[in-house]
Design an enzyme around this catalytic site. Structure first.
Site, PDB file in Angstrom:
ATOM      1  CB  SER A 143      -0.794   0.080   1.227  1.00 28.85           C
ATOM      2  OG  SER A 143      -1.366   1.445   1.632  1.00 28.85           O
ATOM      3  CE1 TYR A 156      -3.926  -1.900   5.577  1.00 31.10           C
ATOM      4  CE2 TYR A 156      -2.946   0.166   4.942  1.00 31.10           C
ATOM      5  CZ  TYR A 156      -3.537  -1.100   4.585  1.00 31.10           C
ATOM      6  OH  TYR A 156      -4.042  -1.472   3.680  1.00 31.10           O
TER       7      TYR A 156
HETATM    8  N1  LIG Z   1      -9.220  -0.276  -0.029  1.00 26.78           N
HETATM    9  C1  LIG Z   1      -8.106   0.366  -0.436  1.00 26.78           C
HETATM   10  O1  LIG Z   1      -8.206   1.409  -0.525  1.00 26.78           O
HETATM   11  C2  LIG Z   1      -6.556  -0.237  -0.398  1.00 26.78           C
HETATM   12  C3  LIG Z   1      -5.451   0.672  -0.656  1.00 26.78           C
HETATM   13  C4  LIG Z   1      -4.192   0.162  -0.529  1.00 26.78           C
HETATM   14  C5  LIG Z   1      -3.942  -1.211  -0.222  1.00 26.78           C
HETATM   15  N2  LIG Z   1      -5.055  -1.901   0.016  1.00 26.78           N
HETATM   16  C6  LIG Z   1      -4.955  -3.580   0.004  1.00 26.78           C
HETATM   17  O2  LIG Z   1      -5.431  -4.021  -0.876  1.00 26.78           O
HETATM   18  C7  LIG Z   1      -5.328  -5.437  -0.349  1.00 26.78           C
HETATM   19  C8  LIG Z   1      -7.104  -5.747  -0.706  1.00 26.78           C
HETATM   20  O3  LIG Z   1      -7.901  -5.164  -0.060  1.00 26.78           O
HETATM   21  P1  LIG Z   1      -9.440  -4.698  -0.566  1.00 26.78           P
HETATM   22  O4  LIG Z   1      -9.351  -3.088  -0.256  1.00 26.78           O
HETATM   23  O5  LIG Z   1      -9.805  -5.192  -1.766  1.00 26.78           O
HETATM   24  O6  LIG Z   1     -10.145  -5.342   0.756  1.00 26.78           O
HETATM   25  P2  LIG Z   1     -11.472  -6.364   0.723  1.00 26.78           P
HETATM   26  O7  LIG Z   1     -11.606  -6.716   2.012  1.00 26.78           O
HETATM   27  O8  LIG Z   1     -12.608  -6.050  -0.046  1.00 26.78           O
HETATM   28  O9  LIG Z   1     -10.510  -7.730   0.264  1.00 26.78           O
HETATM   29  C9  LIG Z   1      -9.627  -8.325   1.127  1.00 26.78           C
HETATM   30  C10 LIG Z   1     -10.192 -10.009   1.042  1.00 26.78           C
HETATM   31  O10 LIG Z   1      -9.492 -10.622   1.814  1.00 26.78           O
HETATM   32  C11 LIG Z   1     -10.190 -11.477   2.519  1.00 26.78           C
HETATM   33  N3  LIG Z   1      -9.440 -11.981   3.982  1.00 26.78           N
HETATM   34  C12 LIG Z   1      -9.316 -11.162   4.924  1.00 26.78           C
HETATM   35  N4  LIG Z   1      -8.472 -11.984   5.968  1.00 26.78           N
HETATM   36  C13 LIG Z   1      -8.233 -13.247   5.208  1.00 26.78           C
HETATM   37  C14 LIG Z   1      -7.503 -14.245   5.750  1.00 26.78           C
HETATM   38  N5  LIG Z   1      -6.930 -14.333   6.701  1.00 26.78           N
HETATM   39  N6  LIG Z   1      -7.472 -15.594   4.913  1.00 26.78           N
HETATM   40  C15 LIG Z   1      -8.164 -15.447   3.535  1.00 26.78           C
HETATM   41  N7  LIG Z   1      -8.704 -14.182   3.138  1.00 26.78           N
HETATM   42  C16 LIG Z   1      -8.869 -13.205   3.868  1.00 26.78           C
HETATM   43  C17 LIG Z   1     -11.395 -10.605   3.157  1.00 26.78           C
HETATM   44  O11 LIG Z   1     -12.567 -11.472   3.477  1.00 26.78           O
HETATM   45  C18 LIG Z   1     -11.513 -10.038   1.655  1.00 26.78           C
HETATM   46  O12 LIG Z   1     -12.413 -10.659   0.586  1.00 26.78           O
HETATM   47  C19 LIG Z   1      -5.279  -5.317   0.921  1.00 26.78           C
HETATM   48  O13 LIG Z   1      -3.970  -6.050   1.147  1.00 26.78           O
HETATM   49  C20 LIG Z   1      -5.324  -4.003   1.249  1.00 26.78           C
HETATM   50  O14 LIG Z   1      -4.659  -3.651   2.547  1.00 26.78           O
HETATM   51  C21 LIG Z   1      -6.349  -1.582  -0.266  1.00 26.78           C
END
Ligand SMILES: NC(=O)c1ccc[n+]([C@@H]2O[C@H](COP(=O)([O-])OP(=O)(O)OC[C@H]3O[C@@H](n4cnc5c(N)ncnc54)[C@H](O)[C@@H]3O)[C@@H](O)[C@H]2O)c1
Length: 267
Positions: A143, A156
């Site tokens: 991120s 985080y």
């Molecule tokens: N949302 C943002 O703005 C953003 C920005 C930068 C980085 N990210 C990163 O992107 C990645 C995806 O995040 P997102 O925003 O799509 O969130 P999201 O919650 O929609 O997707 C993450 C998925 O991972 C699953 N998950 C969580 N813990 C788990 C585990 N222990 N085992 C298996 N699956 C698990 C969740 O159920 C979910 O389906 C993350 O690593 C997040 O830190 C997100």
């Protein structure tokens, strides 16, 4: 020829948000696809969306037994693995340290780093031999919080910095057999990024933030004004996961709409 023809791809945390968008894109690029996801409800929704076209395995990426079960099912169905794409993650509510109750800090760090860091390390270990055998690739998600303050709270941001380091170390240890790269997004639309139970935030999701408020905050910071969808990240992940990438390993691509490319907020 599509980008991922003849590739078997596993997306961890592919039940919603970034992982689901990347998974859909990879499928469209010809991948034979597996998705690993902790939420039973999301796993069921994936089975309804994809039917027999995608192997869906429900499990926790921080549990070795679940990952081993996933590996067995991937190998039984596809016989190999060419790319591991890590997308799971949880957020820490962006709670400042001073506002975090001392007695919650221990559990908070354990929970966030267990999913966001250990989950990637364990999945890398479980699929190591398969990726070596296929001369494959890993793509891990960090991120902009790994590069600049205020993208999360202490747990985080520490976890996302650690993923950057995992990318470098894994690329070193697995060369020349497996290419390992990372992606650092900024804001993502349609995310369900959840909070930690250590803070009682497990019921909160990024999608609870009113869309207009999130968009306005994002636009005030970023050079490109469109909040990207998960699918917008698909081409980058697909390229890094594919054998078309013959030139990069150990790198993290900052895919942030130019958010980090400014020193002063002038407009
Ligand atoms: N949302 C943002 O703005 C953003 C920005 C930068 C980085 N990210 C990163 O992107 C990645 C995806 O995040 P997102 O925003 O799509 O969130 P999201 O919650 O929609 O997707 C993450 C998925 O991972 C699953 N998950 C969580 N813990 C788990 C585990 N222990 N085992 C298996 N699956 C698990 C969740 O159920 C979910 O389906 C993350 O690593 C997040 O830190 C997100």
């Amino acid at each position: 020829m599509r980008m991922l023809d003849e590739h078997v791809v596993l997306v961890t945390g592919g039940g919603s948000g970034l992982g689901l968008g990347v998974a859909r894109y990879c499928l469209g690029e010809g991948a034979r696809l597996a998705i690993f996801e902790i939420s039973a409800a999301k796993a069921q929704a994936l089975r309804e969306e994809f039917g027999h076209a995608v192997l869906v395995v429900q499990g926790d990426v921080s549990r070795l037994d679940d990952l081993r079960r996933c590996r067995a099912q991937v190998l039984e169905r596809y016989g190999r693995l060419d790319a591991l794409i890590g997308c799971q993650g949880i957020f820490d509510g962006k709670l400042p340290l001073a506002e975090t109750p001392e007695e919650r800090l221990d559990a908070l760090f354990d929970e966030v780093l267990r999913v966001n860091v250990k989950g990637y390390a364990l999945s890398a270990r479980v699929f190591l031999d398969d990726l070596k055998a296929s001369q494959g690739a890993m793509v891990l998600t960090t991120s902009t919080a790994a590069y600049a303050a205020d993208g999360g709270g202490l747990a985080y941001t520490a976890s996302k910095g650690a993923v950057r380091s995992l990318v470098g170390q894994l690329a070193f240890e697995l060369a020349p057999h497996v290419r390992v790269n990372g992606v650092a997004p900024a804001g993502i639309a349609n995310s369900q990024l959840g909070g930690p139970s250590a803070l009682g935030l497990e019921g909160q999701k990024q999608s609870d933030i009113p869309r207009d408020a999130f968009l306005a905050m994002f636009r005030s910071l970023s050079l490109l004004q469109e909040l990207p969808t998960p699918e917008d990240h698909g081409p980058l992940y697909a390229f890094l996961a594919s054998r078309h990438n013959r030139i990069m390993t150990g790198q993290t691509v900052v895919a942030d709409q130019g958010l980090l490319n400014r020193a002063v907020l002038s407009r």
